[in-house]
Design an enzyme around this catalytic site. Sequence first.
Site, PDB file in Angstrom:
ATOM      1  N   HIS A 103     -42.964  44.097  11.330  1.00 52.60           N
ATOM      2  CA  HIS A 103     -42.293  42.800  11.260  1.00 52.60           C
ATOM      3  C   HIS A 103     -41.261  42.771  10.137  1.00 52.60           C
ATOM      4  O   HIS A 103     -40.085  42.532  10.376  1.00 52.60           O
ATOM      5  CB  HIS A 103     -43.327  41.687  11.072  1.00 52.60           C
ATOM      6  CG  HIS A 103     -42.721  40.333  10.888  1.00 52.60           C
ATOM      7  ND1 HIS A 103     -43.040  39.534   9.823  1.00 52.60           N
ATOM      8  CD2 HIS A 103     -41.815  39.642  11.616  1.00 52.60           C
ATOM      9  CE1 HIS A 103     -42.352  38.401   9.918  1.00 52.60           C
ATOM     10  NE2 HIS A 103     -41.610  38.441  10.996  1.00 52.60           N
ATOM     11  N   HIS A 122     -47.043  38.337   6.317  1.00 49.15           N
ATOM     12  CA  HIS A 122     -47.091  37.307   7.352  1.00 49.15           C
ATOM     13  C   HIS A 122     -48.333  37.448   8.213  1.00 49.15           C
ATOM     14  O   HIS A 122     -48.368  36.957   9.333  1.00 49.15           O
ATOM     15  CB  HIS A 122     -45.819  37.349   8.194  1.00 49.15           C
ATOM     16  CG  HIS A 122     -44.591  37.044   7.401  1.00 49.15           C
ATOM     17  ND1 HIS A 122     -43.727  38.022   6.968  1.00 49.15           N
ATOM     18  CD2 HIS A 122     -44.098  35.885   6.941  1.00 49.15           C
ATOM     19  CE1 HIS A 122     -42.748  37.461   6.284  1.00 49.15           C
ATOM     20  NE2 HIS A 122     -42.944  36.165   6.251  1.00 49.15           N
TER      21      HIS A 122
END
Length: 175
Positions: A103, A122
């Site tokens: 990501h 995250h």
Amino acid sequence: MTSCSRLVALGRRQFLKGGATVAVTTFAADAVSRDARATPVLARVTYPSTKLTNVKDPKPDQPLLIQYPDKDSPGVIIKLGRNVDGGVGPDGDIVAFSTLCPHKGYPLGYVAADKTLNCPGHYSRFDCEKGGQQIWGHATQNLPQFRLRVATNGDIFADGVDELIYGRLSNTLMA
């Protein structure tokens, strides 16, 4: 005919002329266009065959830090304790993954309790027993897994990567 009626009639004529022009143009463009089929060029990627460790070295649920396919690509070898797809070694339980979250590139940490690699940024989570499959979070691809092989003397070599490593436009290495 009043001046207002003439404007309405003129407006209708202009609308119909414009509509007819658009219809003819659309039909002509569709008739002239050809069926364009792009043939994708497959990238030929040759990975280095790099010795990472020996089958005697990994201990169950204790990750060994590695770098593959180059020094800028951190990874981990994990002995999971049970046979898994893509696993090598006598028990088929040794796997290796990139430790850069796909990501945003945060460094991943291993959690032995559920055999996942987790991102502190995250909260993406990847299942090590299922080939690095994403099970939670913001990542949009699975975790890159390193293709391993074992030599007759027990040395473990990495020979390739199955996904794009974070921060690269391709996994092609520059000489």
